[in-house]
Design a protein around this motif. Structure first.
Motif, PDB file in Angstrom:
ATOM      1  N   PRO A 121      35.775  26.391  36.692  1.00 35.27           N
ATOM      2  CA  PRO A 121      37.010  26.133  35.927  1.00 35.27           C
ATOM      3  C   PRO A 121      37.947  27.337  35.806  1.00 35.27           C
ATOM      4  O   PRO A 121      39.097  27.162  35.431  1.00 35.27           O
ATOM      5  N   VAL A 122      37.470  28.528  36.106  1.00 37.98           N
ATOM      6  CA  VAL A 122      38.327  29.709  35.915  1.00 37.98           C
ATOM      7  C   VAL A 122      38.627  30.476  37.197  1.00 37.98           C
ATOM      8  O   VAL A 122      39.440  31.416  37.164  1.00 37.98           O
ATOM      9  N   SER A 123      37.998  30.121  38.296  1.00 37.93           N
ATOM     10  CA  SER A 123      38.056  30.974  39.486  1.00 37.93           C
ATOM     11  C   SER A 123      38.926  30.368  40.579  1.00 37.93           C
ATOM     12  O   SER A 123      38.824  29.179  40.885  1.00 37.93           O
ATOM     13  N   ALA A 124      39.746  31.210  41.193  1.00 42.24           N
ATOM     14  CA  ALA A 124      40.520  30.789  42.362  1.00 42.24           C
ATOM     15  C   ALA A 124      39.661  30.883  43.620  1.00 42.24           C
ATOM     16  O   ALA A 124      39.970  30.266  44.647  1.00 42.24           O
ATOM     17  N   TRP A 125      38.610  31.666  43.545  1.00 36.24           N
ATOM     18  CA  TRP A 125      37.787  31.976  44.724  1.00 36.24           C
ATOM     19  C   TRP A 125      36.360  32.180  44.237  1.00 36.24           C
ATOM     20  O   TRP A 125      36.132  32.922  43.281  1.00 36.24           O
ATOM     21  N   ILE A 126      35.406  31.513  44.853  1.00 29.28           N
ATOM     22  CA  ILE A 126      33.995  31.649  44.468  1.00 29.28           C
ATOM     23  C   ILE A 126      33.163  31.745  45.744  1.00 29.28           C
ATOM     24  O   ILE A 126      33.311  30.915  46.644  1.00 29.28           O
ATOM     25  N   ARG A 127      32.326  32.751  45.822  1.00 33.75           N
ATOM     26  CA  ARG A 127      31.365  32.815  46.933  1.00 33.75           C
ATOM     27  C   ARG A 127      30.015  33.263  46.382  1.00 33.75           C
ATOM     28  O   ARG A 127      29.960  34.140  45.518  1.00 33.75           O
ATOM     29  N   THR A 128      28.964  32.696  46.942  1.00 33.39           N
ATOM     30  CA  THR A 128      27.620  33.194  46.671  1.00 33.39           C
ATOM     31  C   THR A 128      27.138  33.883  47.930  1.00 33.39           C
ATOM     32  O   THR A 128      27.146  33.275  49.013  1.00 33.39           O
ATOM     33  N   ALA A 129      26.762  35.134  47.811  1.00 33.91           N
ATOM     34  CA  ALA A 129      26.286  35.865  48.987  1.00 33.91           C
ATOM     35  C   ALA A 129      25.033  35.199  49.537  1.00 33.91           C
ATOM     36  O   ALA A 129      24.221  34.642  48.791  1.00 33.91           O
ATOM     37  N   ALA A 142      36.723  39.220  48.226  1.00 32.70           N
ATOM     38  CA  ALA A 142      37.010  39.001  46.796  1.00 32.70           C
ATOM     39  C   ALA A 142      38.247  39.787  46.383  1.00 32.70           C
ATOM     40  O   ALA A 142      39.100  39.280  45.642  1.00 32.70           O
ATOM     41  N   VAL A 143      38.369  41.014  46.867  1.00 30.18           N
ATOM     42  CA  VAL A 143      39.543  41.824  46.525  1.00 30.18           C
ATOM     43  C   VAL A 143      40.807  41.166  47.077  1.00 30.18           C
ATOM     44  O   VAL A 143      41.822  41.053  46.384  1.00 30.18           O
ATOM     45  N   ARG A 144      40.725  40.707  48.310  1.00 26.96           N
ATOM     46  CA  ARG A 144      41.890  40.028  48.901  1.00 26.96           C
ATOM     47  C   ARG A 144      42.277  38.796  48.078  1.00 26.96           C
ATOM     48  O   ARG A 144      43.460  38.556  47.815  1.00 26.96           O
ATOM     49  N   ALA A 145      41.272  38.046  47.663  1.00 24.73           N
ATOM     50  CA  ALA A 145      41.555  36.836  46.876  1.00 24.73           C
ATOM     51  C   ALA A 145      42.190  37.203  45.539  1.00 24.73           C
ATOM     52  O   ALA A 145      43.110  36.526  45.064  1.00 24.73           O
ATOM     53  N   ALA A 146      41.708  38.278  44.934  1.00 27.72           N
ATOM     54  CA  ALA A 146      42.256  38.678  43.630  1.00 27.72           C
ATOM     55  C   ALA A 146      43.695  39.157  43.767  1.00 27.72           C
ATOM     56  O   ALA A 146      44.466  39.099  42.808  1.00 27.72           O
ATOM     57  N   LEU A 147      44.042  39.638  44.945  1.00 31.66           N
ATOM     58  CA  LEU A 147      45.382  40.202  45.154  1.00 31.66           C
ATOM     59  C   LEU A 147      46.325  39.256  45.897  1.00 31.66           C
ATOM     60  O   LEU A 147      47.437  39.634  46.251  1.00 31.66           O
ATOM     61  N   ALA A 148      45.898  38.030  46.132  1.00 28.73           N
ATOM     62  CA  ALA A 148      46.750  37.055  46.820  1.00 28.73           C
ATOM     63  C   ALA A 148      47.610  36.334  45.797  1.00 28.73           C
ATOM     64  O   ALA A 148      47.087  35.709  44.887  1.00 28.73           O
ATOM     65  N   PRO A 149      48.925  36.422  45.907  1.00 32.07           N
ATOM     66  CA  PRO A 149      49.767  35.712  44.941  1.00 32.07           C
ATOM     67  C   PRO A 149      49.491  34.208  44.980  1.00 32.07           C
ATOM     68  O   PRO A 149      49.534  33.587  46.043  1.00 32.07           O
ATOM     69  N   ASN A 150      49.172  33.667  43.831  1.00 33.23           N
ATOM     70  CA  ASN A 150      48.802  32.261  43.720  1.00 33.23           C
ATOM     71  C   ASN A 150      49.654  31.599  42.660  1.00 33.23           C
ATOM     72  O   ASN A 150      50.107  32.250  41.728  1.00 33.23           O
ATOM     73  N   PRO A 151      49.821  30.299  42.751  1.00 30.89           N
ATOM     74  CA  PRO A 151      50.476  29.598  41.646  1.00 30.89           C
ATOM     75  C   PRO A 151      49.663  29.776  40.360  1.00 30.89           C
ATOM     76  O   PRO A 151      48.431  29.924  40.406  1.00 30.89           O
ATOM     77  N   ASN A 152      50.313  29.707  39.263  1.00 27.03           N
ATOM     78  CA  ASN A 152      49.735  29.985  37.960  1.00 27.03           C
ATOM     79  C   ASN A 152      48.406  29.295  37.664  1.00 27.03           C
ATOM     80  O   ASN A 152      47.447  29.953  37.280  1.00 27.03           O
ATOM     81  N   PRO A 153      48.302  27.981  37.821  1.00 26.02           N
ATOM     82  CA  PRO A 153      47.056  27.347  37.369  1.00 26.02           C
ATOM     83  C   PRO A 153      45.836  27.796  38.155  1.00 26.02           C
ATOM     84  O   PRO A 153      44.721  27.723  37.652  1.00 26.02           O
ATOM     85  N   ILE A 154      46.019  28.247  39.365  1.00 24.49           N
ATOM     86  CA  ILE A 154      44.877  28.686  40.168  1.00 24.49           C
ATOM     87  C   ILE A 154      44.465  30.096  39.762  1.00 24.49           C
ATOM     88  O   ILE A 154      43.300  30.409  39.640  1.00 24.49           O
TER      89      ILE A 154
END
Lengths: 515, 515
Positions: A121-129, A142-154
């Motif tokens: 419910p809170v993550s735009a990106w989830i991976r399990t190693a 993960a860093v790339r995902a955190a720094l990718a501009p996304n629409p607000n709800p994501i």
């Protein structure tokens, strides 16, 4: 080098430097790795909601994701409310969540739970190693995902789940080098041109996201000067740069009838990184959509677009002056006598140092914004997701991100209690946070909302659910017990003295404001 | 009668009488309904993890679900860790989670999130109401789900999501009358017969769930007397009835190598409501499955079976004596001198009143179990899901469920901080809870686990993540700040005096034990 160390090295290499941690047994190899990589700062919090709130504050101030280090699904669960706020703020943030070794999950040991489900419910990106050798690359993703501009709800919360065997097994170094924020789509010229034609004194330019950065508001100020449009921000933007020398930006108010009143004669509502206003809650006799009939909504830029570029282009298109109308400095006089929420705001505005940071998740804090905006340059961090207990942790993380700036946490007494453990981390880290607790001994907003149902005769049981007076919380004692000095103020004079002591302190300080 | 009131009336009618609440605006009609129905007790907590942990403690002591009243997905998120523990305990529990009005969800207001997704990892049953007229029946269905015997991993947490318009719209009364716990499948006679033939002095009868109720352990004691088998419980059972006059039941130890040692000469491991033991965490050189080669696992009864009936039938089948070996009362002498975890256990065992309740989520608390078992009849509540911060809230709920019994919360200083807000609720409700905080100023278990990795030279950063000494938490001041008196003890003599004061108090008390 094991997987854990390869991961922490890949984070450091990517530009990530701070980890708000509350680890457990399944994270011990990650702790060992952090210990081995001195460029990664580790900050301990005694509750995971402090970790996630602090990482949110850190990310809002730096634009760089901080890590949280959390203990399986239960630890992530404790972090969830402030991750919801971070998601709504589009804050770059990376959860590193320990998990049982892959072979161990099937045994359903007591702490086993579906961590991806908790993260969802809170993550735009989830991976399990799935391997120790692939872990470092997953960290960079993960860093790339955190720094990718996304629409607000994501949002920009990335969650990386690390089974213990992926941490302890042999690692492999990832690709090297810093990771920059993802490119924001440029707003097309025809949108800019069409927008220029629509703004006049009957328009509102509604700002949110990066539109509220310094270059964003400067460009918006030029547009306002050229067209006569009014500048508003959303009610709860993640961060606003404001103060003398910058254009005035008014917050949209909280209650739906107030927003409708603000917009009632507005013909065009132009969105720059913002969404059209909706009611925070639903009410029986009020609409959800707060755009009045006769008001046209025009989109200049989505939150994930190059909003600042669009504002600058629009200002240039309008041949707007290079300096728009800006706020002139006006420090209020110090009030005297009984303390009130309004007087707290005046005193803060009179005494706050330049370039302070304010984190607030309370009505009292919100009331201080317009006064502070006229008094002092500040970065203002709001409660984006409505889950109180965010202001104190966010202030903690902001202070760690910006050790040279004075931070204020303006908290309600109800909200402060959710994540009060942040005081301990503030004391440990010596953060320059002055916490103001508006002590009205109530969930006051709930009593207000209850009366809005038309009930003025509040029964005993209902009243007990809004009441924090029995027992009364001794805020100064509570702060002292976690190593934070403080003082109580019931008058303006006492509040001035207490605030002075707080500002002179090298570390955290708490002022209980009886309002 | 609106939907909210129809729901609260249906809960009361079904037998549900207590609600641990932390409501927000979207729950105001539910608050109004609780106000209108005096049979529903409302207990305010200042953090939702206290609500869920208290509901867990209440449910373990009464067998009747308590409600939590929570504010959308964020409030449920804060409750999640202790709901995980409640799920593992199979505690009957009902979350009532407010949601935006159905028409409002699509507007994605700040607090909007996928509440069902948040609920999923902890809930056996989830429903979102779709009408005000159907709400009361959904409430009864939630009670039935909470009272349906389920296998352990599924648990008995029911989550009912209530959109505001389903609360404020016209309600319809549900079917009336109390709801009894669901029937537990009877264990077939051939399983009983086959089991009888397999028990001898080389066997362990492993008990969990209702097998650890008074009739369960009495029957197990008869079986032990007849066959020579040993009685163990799982490491973290939800509730154990123990003490003089009941058979001794030994807890399986925590570390995997210790469990393997206990079971090394055991030929038959018989499960009565328990699962075969697995390692709490995975370790590189230790198995997950802790049943040694040569030990046969035999299932007498699943957790959701009629476990007590099976134990009684097995005892009868064995012509076991009607009173098995029981523990004889042996109160220890009061120790003197420096305080230690072992001395705290002795003093508790020397001074605890009969029929006390102990809630613990700490290693120190666990160490007190065998001593207390020989000293005093007690109900012992363990940390079932491994998420610390459960003991204090569970003690709070147990005290509200059983106001005539003395409750002890035996907490580590690390664990206590997660949900320390429980002290405020204890003070408000005047609960007879004596909290003992084992103050070792560390996440001691983490340091132990870290050393188990083979690291004896703990680096500075790693050490900082296990250390709670800077700043040192003033537990007595912390308790005082929330209205709970207390005292600090560094010696046995001081601990005895402090404990005496706590036991004489009509309300809560906290003792800081420097160990």
């Amino acid at each position: 080098m094991n997987g854990a160390e390869s991961l922490i090295r890949s984070f450091v290499d990517s530009g990530v430097r701070c980890c708000f941690a509350n680890p457990g047994t399944s994270e011990m190899h990650l702790v060992q790795a952090i210990d081995a990589v001195p460029q990664m700062r580790a900050v301990l919090a005694l509750f995971e909601g402090v970790c996630s709130g602090a990482a949110d504050g850190y990310g809002r101030m730096t634009g760089i994701p901080a890590l949280t280090l959390l203990h399986l699904g239960a630890g992530l669960g404790n972090a969830l409310a402030n991750l919801h706020n971070a998601r709504r703020a589009s804050t770059p943030l990376i959860n590193v969540v320990g998990e049982h070794a892959i072979h161990h999950v099937a045994y359903d040991a007591p702490l086993t739970s579906d961590i991806e489900a908790v993260a969802k419910p809170v993550s735009a990106w989830i991976r399990t190693a799935t391997s120790s050798t692939g872990l470092a690359e997953k960290g960079r993703a993960a860093v790339r995902a955190a720094l990718a501009p996304n629409p607000n709800p994501i949002g920009n919360v990335a969650t990386l789940i690390v089974p213990a065997d992926c941490a302890w097994g042999e690692g492999r170094a990832a690709e090297e080098g810093p990771i920059a924020p993802g490119a924001r789509p440029r707003v097309p010229d025809d949108v800019i041109d069409a927008s220029a034609a629509q703004l006049n004194e009957h328009s509102v330019l509604l700002l949110d996201g990066v539109a509220l950065s310094e270059p964003g508001v400067r460009a918006a100020g030029r547009i306002a000067a050229a067209t006569g449009c009014k500048l508003y921000s959303s009610t709860f933007p993640a961060r606003v740069e404001s103060g003398p020398g910058l254009p005035a930006v008014t917050r949209l108010p909280y209650f739906p009838e107030q927003v409708l009143e603000v917009l009632k004669d507005v013909r065009v509502l132009m969105l720059a990184g913002a969404e059209a206003p909706v009611s925070f809650f639903a009410y029986r006799n009020l609409p959800s959509n707060l755009v009045p009939d006769g008001c046209t909504v025009v989109r200049l830029a989505h939150r994930h677009d190059d909003v600042v570029g669009a504002l600058v282009a629009l200002a240039d298109d309008l041949d707007a002056p290079h300096a728009g109308h800006v706020v002139e400095a006006a420090r209020p006089d110090l009030p005297r006598g009984a303390l009130s929420t309004a007087n707290v705001a005046r005193i803060l505005a009179a005494m706050a140092p330049e370039h302070c940071i304010v984190a607030t998740d309370s009505g009292g804090g919100g009331a201080a914004y317009p006064v502070m905006q006229r008094a002092v340059r500040n970065s203002w961090l709001n409660l984006t997701g409505g889950s109180i207990g965010q202001g104190g942790p966010a202030a903690t993380g902001a202070a760690i991100a910006c050790p040279d700036r004075q931070v204020f946490a303006l908290l309600g007494d109800g909200g402060a209690m959710y994540t009060i453990q942040c005081l301990w981390t503030q004391a440990r880290e010596g953060t320059k946070v002055v916490t103001v607790v508006y002590s009205n001994r109530a969930y006051n907003i709930l009593e207000v909302e209850y009366r809005r149902l038309g009930i003025n005769d509040i029964g005993k049981t209902a009243a007990s659910l809004f009441d924090l007076s029995g027992p009364e919380i001794d805020w100064v004692g509570l702060a002292h017990s976690m190593g934070v000095p403080g003082a109580r103020a019931s008058t303006c004079e006492a509040f001035v003295l207490a605030l002075q002591r707080g500002l002179e302190s090298d570390g955290p300080y708490l002022v209980r404001a009886d309002v």
